[in-house]
Design a protein around this motif. Structure first.
Motif, PDB file in Angstrom:
ATOM      1  N   HIS A 287       3.351  50.046  -5.916  1.00  0.00           N
ATOM      2  CA  HIS A 287       2.914  50.539  -4.608  1.00  0.00           C
ATOM      3  C   HIS A 287       2.384  51.954  -4.773  1.00  0.00           C
TER       4      HIS A 287
ATOM      5  N   ARG B   2      -1.890  26.016   5.130  1.00  0.00           N
ATOM      6  CA  ARG B   2      -1.101  25.742   3.925  1.00  0.00           C
ATOM      7  C   ARG B   2      -0.954  24.240   3.688  1.00  0.00           C
TER       8      ARG B   2
ATOM      9  N   ALA C  75      15.590  41.240   0.195  1.00  0.00           N
ATOM     10  CA  ALA C  75      14.802  41.791   1.311  1.00  0.00           C
ATOM     11  C   ALA C  75      13.371  41.993   0.836  1.00  0.00           C
TER      12      ALA C  75
ATOM     13  N   GLN D 277      -3.538  48.968   1.189  1.00  0.00           N
ATOM     14  CA  GLN D 277      -2.464  49.238   2.155  1.00  0.00           C
ATOM     15  C   GLN D 277      -2.598  50.655   2.702  1.00  0.00           C
TER      16      GLN D 277
ATOM     17  N   ARG E   5      -6.225  28.374   1.352  1.00  0.00           N
ATOM     18  CA  ARG E   5      -5.171  29.382   1.529  1.00  0.00           C
ATOM     19  C   ARG E   5      -4.419  29.512   0.213  1.00  0.00           C
TER      20      ARG E   5
ATOM     21  N   GLY F 263       6.285  30.590   5.749  1.00  0.00           N
ATOM     22  CA  GLY F 263       5.681  31.382   6.813  1.00  0.00           C
ATOM     23  C   GLY F 263       5.573  30.660   8.155  1.00  0.00           C
TER      24      GLY F 263
ATOM     25  N   GLN G 139      14.852  38.510  -7.616  1.00  0.00           N
ATOM     26  CA  GLN G 139      14.491  39.926  -7.767  1.00  0.00           C
ATOM     27  C   GLN G 139      15.431  40.653  -8.727  1.00  0.00           C
TER      28      GLN G 139
ATOM     29  N   PRO H 225       9.553  44.036   1.075  1.00  0.00           N
ATOM     30  CA  PRO H 225       9.254  45.479   1.166  1.00  0.00           C
ATOM     31  C   PRO H 225       9.107  45.991   2.603  1.00  0.00           C
TER      32      PRO H 225
ATOM     33  N   SER I 171       9.952  38.339  -5.368  1.00  0.00           N
ATOM     34  CA  SER I 171      10.667  37.074  -5.195  1.00  0.00           C
ATOM     35  C   SER I 171       9.970  35.923  -5.923  1.00  0.00           C
TER      36      SER I 171
ATOM     37  N   TYR J 210      -3.868  44.583  -3.064  1.00  0.00           N
ATOM     38  CA  TYR J 210      -4.022  44.668  -1.603  1.00  0.00           C
ATOM     39  C   TYR J 210      -4.233  46.114  -1.214  1.00  0.00           C
TER      40      TYR J 210
ATOM     41  N   GLY K  12       8.194  35.313   5.948  1.00  0.00           N
ATOM     42  CA  GLY K  12       9.185  34.674   5.066  1.00  0.00           C
ATOM     43  C   GLY K  12       9.085  34.993   3.592  1.00  0.00           C
TER      44      GLY K  12
ATOM     45  N   LEU L  87       1.915  43.974   7.726  1.00  0.00           N
ATOM     46  CA  LEU L  87       2.316  42.930   8.669  1.00  0.00           C
ATOM     47  C   LEU L  87       3.743  43.129   9.190  1.00  0.00           C
TER      48      LEU L  87
ATOM     49  N   ARG M  43       8.491  47.283  -8.373  1.00  0.00           N
ATOM     50  CA  ARG M  43       9.160  46.385  -7.421  1.00  0.00           C
ATOM     51  C   ARG M  43       9.182  44.974  -8.003  1.00  0.00           C
ATOM     52  N   LEU M  44      10.385  44.467  -8.325  1.00  0.00           N
ATOM     53  CA  LEU M  44      10.498  43.071  -8.773  1.00  0.00           C
ATOM     54  C   LEU M  44      10.286  42.191  -7.550  1.00  0.00           C
TER      55      LEU M  44
ATOM     56  N   GLN N 276       5.384  44.449  -8.760  1.00  0.00           N
ATOM     57  CA  GLN N 276       4.339  45.086  -7.949  1.00  0.00           C
ATOM     58  C   GLN N 276       4.430  46.597  -8.112  1.00  0.00           C
TER      59      GLN N 276
ATOM     60  N   ARG O  95      -0.230  43.610  -7.958  1.00  0.00           N
ATOM     61  CA  ARG O  95       0.770  42.596  -8.341  1.00  0.00           C
ATOM     62  C   ARG O  95       0.358  41.931  -9.655  1.00  0.00           C
TER      63      ARG O  95
HETATM   64 FE1  SRM Z   1       4.570  37.418   0.791  1.00  0.00          FE
HETATM   65  C1  SRM Z   1       1.989  38.369   2.715  1.00  0.00           C
HETATM   66  C2  SRM Z   1       5.045  40.572  -0.166  1.00  0.00           C
HETATM   67  C3  SRM Z   1       6.553  36.280  -1.669  1.00  0.00           C
HETATM   68  C4  SRM Z   1       4.881  34.408   2.427  1.00  0.00           C
HETATM   69  N1  SRM Z   1       3.602  39.152   1.163  1.00  0.00           N
HETATM   70  C5  SRM Z   1       2.494  39.291   1.996  1.00  0.00           C
HETATM   71  C6  SRM Z   1       1.935  40.712   1.849  1.00  0.00           C
HETATM   72  C7  SRM Z   1       0.919  40.707   0.747  1.00  0.00           C
HETATM   73  C8  SRM Z   1       1.388  41.336   3.145  1.00  0.00           C
HETATM   74  C9  SRM Z   1      -0.087  41.195   3.405  1.00  0.00           C
HETATM   75  O1  SRM Z   1      -0.612  40.062   3.469  1.00  0.00           O
HETATM   76  O2  SRM Z   1      -0.747  42.213   3.569  1.00  0.00           O
HETATM   77  C10 SRM Z   1       3.245  41.451   1.413  1.00  0.00           C
HETATM   78  C11 SRM Z   1       3.049  42.736   0.629  1.00  0.00           C
HETATM   79  C12 SRM Z   1       4.126  43.717   1.011  1.00  0.00           C
HETATM   80  C13 SRM Z   1       4.189  44.900   0.141  1.00  0.00           C
HETATM   81  O3  SRM Z   1       4.095  46.027   0.676  1.00  0.00           O
HETATM   82  O4  SRM Z   1       4.349  44.769  -1.062  1.00  0.00           O
HETATM   83  C14 SRM Z   1       4.004  40.330   0.738  1.00  0.00           C
HETATM   84  N2  SRM Z   1       5.510  38.262  -0.704  1.00  0.00           N
HETATM   85  C15 SRM Z   1       5.681  39.590  -0.873  1.00  0.00           C
HETATM   86  C16 SRM Z   1       6.712  39.879  -1.960  1.00  0.00           C
HETATM   87  C17 SRM Z   1       6.428  41.151  -2.754  1.00  0.00           C
HETATM   88  C18 SRM Z   1       8.099  39.958  -1.287  1.00  0.00           C
HETATM   89  C19 SRM Z   1       9.247  40.393  -2.171  1.00  0.00           C
HETATM   90  O5  SRM Z   1      10.123  41.049  -1.627  1.00  0.00           O
HETATM   91  O6  SRM Z   1       9.319  40.071  -3.346  1.00  0.00           O
HETATM   92  C20 SRM Z   1       6.629  38.563  -2.750  1.00  0.00           C
HETATM   93  C21 SRM Z   1       5.592  38.593  -3.845  1.00  0.00           C
HETATM   94  C22 SRM Z   1       5.693  37.352  -4.701  1.00  0.00           C
HETATM   95  C23 SRM Z   1       4.786  37.329  -5.898  1.00  0.00           C
HETATM   96  O7  SRM Z   1       5.106  37.935  -6.911  1.00  0.00           O
HETATM   97  O8  SRM Z   1       3.775  36.627  -5.833  1.00  0.00           O
HETATM   98  C24 SRM Z   1       6.199  37.595  -1.654  1.00  0.00           C
HETATM   99  N3  SRM Z   1       5.461  35.629   0.416  1.00  0.00           N
HETATM  100  C25 SRM Z   1       6.344  35.405  -0.607  1.00  0.00           C
HETATM  101  C26 SRM Z   1       7.043  34.178  -0.388  1.00  0.00           C
HETATM  102  C27 SRM Z   1       8.156  33.602  -1.247  1.00  0.00           C
HETATM  103  C28 SRM Z   1       7.655  32.653  -2.296  1.00  0.00           C
HETATM  104  O9  SRM Z   1       6.461  32.564  -2.553  1.00  0.00           O
HETATM  105  O10 SRM Z   1       8.492  31.983  -2.902  1.00  0.00           O
HETATM  106  C29 SRM Z   1       6.554  33.647   0.801  1.00  0.00           C
HETATM  107  C30 SRM Z   1       7.073  32.367   1.507  1.00  0.00           C
HETATM  108  C31 SRM Z   1       6.607  31.121   0.881  1.00  0.00           C
HETATM  109  C32 SRM Z   1       5.284  30.725   1.438  1.00  0.00           C
HETATM  110  O11 SRM Z   1       4.278  31.156   0.868  1.00  0.00           O
HETATM  111  O12 SRM Z   1       5.258  30.035   2.446  1.00  0.00           O
HETATM  112  C33 SRM Z   1       5.551  34.564   1.298  1.00  0.00           C
HETATM  113  N4  SRM Z   1       3.529  36.496   2.326  1.00  0.00           N
HETATM  114  C34 SRM Z   1       3.848  35.287   2.907  1.00  0.00           C
HETATM  115  C35 SRM Z   1       3.004  35.077   4.044  1.00  0.00           C
HETATM  116  C36 SRM Z   1       3.030  33.855   4.983  1.00  0.00           C
HETATM  117  C37 SRM Z   1       2.030  32.845   4.576  1.00  0.00           C
HETATM  118  C38 SRM Z   1       1.907  31.722   5.585  1.00  0.00           C
HETATM  119  O13 SRM Z   1       2.038  30.583   5.196  1.00  0.00           O
HETATM  120  O14 SRM Z   1       1.670  31.994   6.750  1.00  0.00           O
HETATM  121  C39 SRM Z   1       2.171  36.210   4.152  1.00  0.00           C
HETATM  122  C40 SRM Z   1       1.101  36.475   5.210  1.00  0.00           C
HETATM  123  C41 SRM Z   1      -0.216  35.926   4.822  1.00  0.00           C
HETATM  124  O15 SRM Z   1      -0.425  35.334   3.772  1.00  0.00           O
HETATM  125  O16 SRM Z   1      -1.124  36.077   5.662  1.00  0.00           O
HETATM  126  C42 SRM Z   1       2.534  37.080   3.066  1.00  0.00           C
END
Ligand code: SRM
Ligand code: SF4
Length: 565
Positions: free
Chosen positions: A117, A304, A433, A54, A212, A256, A394, A435, A110, A52, A482, A442, A107-108, A115, A78
């Motif tokens: 950064h 979704r 938590a 950023q 999606r 989400g 994590q 990042p 969820s 991504y 979320g 976002l 960064r570990l 990841q 990632r």
């Molecule tokens: Fe997430 C978007 C970080 C797991 C729901 N997520 C993002 C982005 C990429 C922001 C962006 O779109 O520009 C974040 C990057 C932040 C950064 O600076 O690193 C981001 N998501 C993360 C991580 C790193 C959070 C963490 O603390 O570990 C997780 C990476 C997981 C991985 O290794 O693949 C992460 N994201 C999740 C989860 C949990 C899960 O999958 O079990 C969810 C909720 C489950 C779900 O998908 O519904 C999740 N992330 C979202 C959403 C909401 C999607 C939606 O349905 O609306 C977004 C926004 C989007 O996609 O537009 C998003």
């Protein structure tokens, strides 16, 4: 006159995918041009490649004060690590890359991955190539495809289901991986891009990929450490007569939502059918193809698979799914999740070896003054040559250890100022938590940088109330997307505006239900004061063995709101 219902126009991202030349866009040309960022079309395509674009949000003010134009661009990268399993050499290579190209942290996530950064354009290709050189990929870690497939990481050989799930997760991850040749051309082989249009149609995803993102996990009822109910596709292990006979296929989980849009919401997955182990790949493919064909391609906020399940209901979903499955649909078995294990501390694998699970606060592996976690992990892996496994909480597990390793690990952690899991409160170990600021575009509020302070404030209150050892967690996110699954947690804190959060209560530690809104727009400094009256009531009124989330559910949302008002 009969009215013709208009089909809504596809979202702009659909157009970008359609014109992407097999996910190539102009990525390679931009990298070669020497500029520091990509334009919108390529920005979207990069996600499929696992990165991504950023901006360092902390740098905005200082840049404008210094009169610098534009943004401080960098990249988050990632990995795709099915089941979170990494060899010692892979970990050491990942650690090297973190120092060479990223911001010196790992960064570990969820979803059992890692990841980076802060990688700038000049290091983007080298980092991704470096990950591939140690046989890890970033392809489909992000984008409108099946993402990293999770499975409980415990190397526990006393129950063969753990190994079976880890193998099945790997098989499904490989089966559902995109077949794009663009990835290797751009990042690995450095092959010249073909000129003109590339006619590549993915055998599973077709030409337009999915509407999606799509998420998959394997879990077992007694240990739902992967939060199976938050997944688009969950394989929940079924035991009959003491034997692992297959999986219930759960569909339609997701977290989400968008503040102010009532038609977006978190959703718990539903059991659709039962399959045997040899059907895991074909069942996954069937669910993916159903989503590919029926998902919403007009409104990405409602795109979704959970919305298909919510809008259609389970019966209709099953009917449609039956037309995609290459075998007759068998109804799911009566199995529910009932527990969770964090896999921390010293554990016997049951095969003469041991594993040690280390709690990593909010997944951030870094060296920071006297706290040298990154050095500690590197030293442990170097000196013990041990396999590493990542959890959906994590955290990190050092595996395949000899009994003598414990002393060494404790000594290394101690030398590096890293607290052992038993020195951390239950609430800190169970908390997550995302990042958020400064990297996530976002984010509305702080999260990773804010939660430790909230827990610092909460711990003495728990001590005062005699609740210090109570097992419940807080999951904080900087926006309603979320990313650490806050809507299933006993306490969820979701960024709302400026420094204010929505406080949710009433989830279950084992991820079996959603929580509910307790109080809106709570300033960060008031979060603990807001929760305290509810914790006092819990302490006074709980039934024997009743945990905090169950208590909140029993007294109900209105009572919780009144107590926290
Ligand atoms: Fe997430 C978007 C970080 C797991 C729901 N997520 C993002 C982005 C990429 C922001 C962006 O779109 O520009 C974040 C990057 C932040 C950064 O600076 O690193 C981001 N998501 C993360 C991580 C790193 C959070 C963490 O603390 O570990 C997780 C990476 C997981 C991985 O290794 O693949 C992460 N994201 C999740 C989860 C949990 C899960 O999958 O079990 C969810 C909720 C489950 C779900 O998908 O519904 C999740 N992330 C979202 C959403 C909401 C999607 C939606 O349905 O609306 C977004 C926004 C989007 O996609 O537009 C998003
Ligand atoms: Fe960013 Fe929101 Fe996800 Fe946190 S929850 S990482 S703020 S998208």
């Amino acid at each position: 006159m009969t009215q013709v219902k208009e089909t809504p126009a596809p979202s702009p991202v659909e157009g970008i995918k359609a014109a992407s030349n097999g996910l190539r866009g102009t990525i390679i040309q931009t990298i070669s041009s020497g500029i520091d960022h990509f334009e919108e079309g390529d920005k979207q395509l990069l996600k499929f490649h696992g990165t991504y674009q950023q901006e360092n949000r902390d740098a905005r003010k200082s840049r404008s004060a210094e009169g610098l134009a534009g943004k401080a661009y960098s990249f988050m990268i990632r990995a795709r690590i099915p089941g979170g399993i990494v060899t010692a050499n892979q970990w050491l290579a990942l650690d090297d890359l973190a120092g060479k190209y990223a911001n010196n942290t790992i960064r570990l996530t969820s979803r059992q991955s890692i990841q980076y950064h802060g990688v700038v354009m000049s290091g983007l290709r080298e980092t991704i190539a470096g990950m591939n050189a140690c046989l890890l990929s970033t392809l489909s870690a992000c984008g409108d495809v099946n993402r990293n497939v999770m499975a409980c990481p415990a190397p526990d050989s006393t129950n063969p289901v753990y190994k079976a799930m880890q193998e099945d997760a790997h098989a499904v991850a490989m089966h559902l991986a995109p077949k794009s040749s663009a990835y290797h051309e751009i990042w690995v082989n450095g092959v010249r891009q073909p000129t003109g249009v590339v006619e590549e149609v993915d055998p599973i995803y077709g030409k337009l990929w999915l509407p999606r993102k799509f998420k998959t996990a394997f879990g077992l009822p007694l240990d739902n450490c992967v939060d199976i109910h938050a997944q688009c596709l969950g394989y929940l292990a079924v035991h009959e007569n003491g034997k692992h006979t297959g999986y219930n296929v759960l569909v339609g989980g997701g977290q989400g939502m968008t503040h102010g849009r009532a038609d977006t919401f978190p959703h718990i997955s539903k059991a659709m059918c039962f399959i045997t182990r040899d059907q895991v790949c074909s069942a996954g493919e069937a669910v993916i193809k159903l989503f590919r064909d029926h998902g919403n391609r007009a409104d990405r906020k409602r795109a979704r698979i959970k919305y298909l399940v919510a809008d259609w209901g389970v019966d209709k979903f099953r009917e449609v799914l039956a037309t995609y499955l290459p075998f007759p649909l068998v109804l799911p078995k009566a199995v529910e999740v009932s527990g969770i294990d964090l896999h921390l501390g010293w554990n016997s694998q049951g095969d003469g070896k041991f594993w040690y699970g280390l709690s990593v606060e909010n997944g951030r592996i870094k060296d920071d003054g006297a706290f040298r976690l990154r050095t500690a992990i590197r030293t442990i892996v170097e000196e013990l040559g041990c396999e590493v496994r990542l959890s959906a909480m994590q955290d990190i597990l050092f595996c395949q250890l000899e009994e003598s390793a414990l002393e060494k690990i404790v000594q290394i952690l101690d030398n590096c100022g890293v607290p052992l899991p038993d020195k951390r409160s239950a609430v800190r170990k169970l908390s997550l938590a995302c990042p958020a600021v400064p990297t996530c575009p976002l984010a509305i509020c702080e999260s990773e940088r804010a939660l430790p302070g909230v827990i610092d404030q909460l711990e003495p209150v728990l001590g005062e109330l005699g609740l210090y050892t109570e097992e419940f967690g807080i999951r904080m996110t900087g926006c309603p997307n979320g990313c650490v699954r806050p809507y299933q947690s006993e306490i969820g804190l979701v960024g709302r505006s400026g420094d204010k959060y929505v406080v949710f209560v009433g989830g279950q530690k084992n991820g079996s239900r959603l929580n509910f809104l307790g109080k809106d727009l709570v300033p960060r400094t008031e979060i603990v004061n807001t929760l305290k009256p509810l914790l006092v009531r819990y302490k006074d009124e709980r039934n024997s063995g009743e945990n905090f989330g169950d208590y909140c559910q029993r007294i109900g949302q209105d009572s919780c709101k009144a107590i926290m008002a």
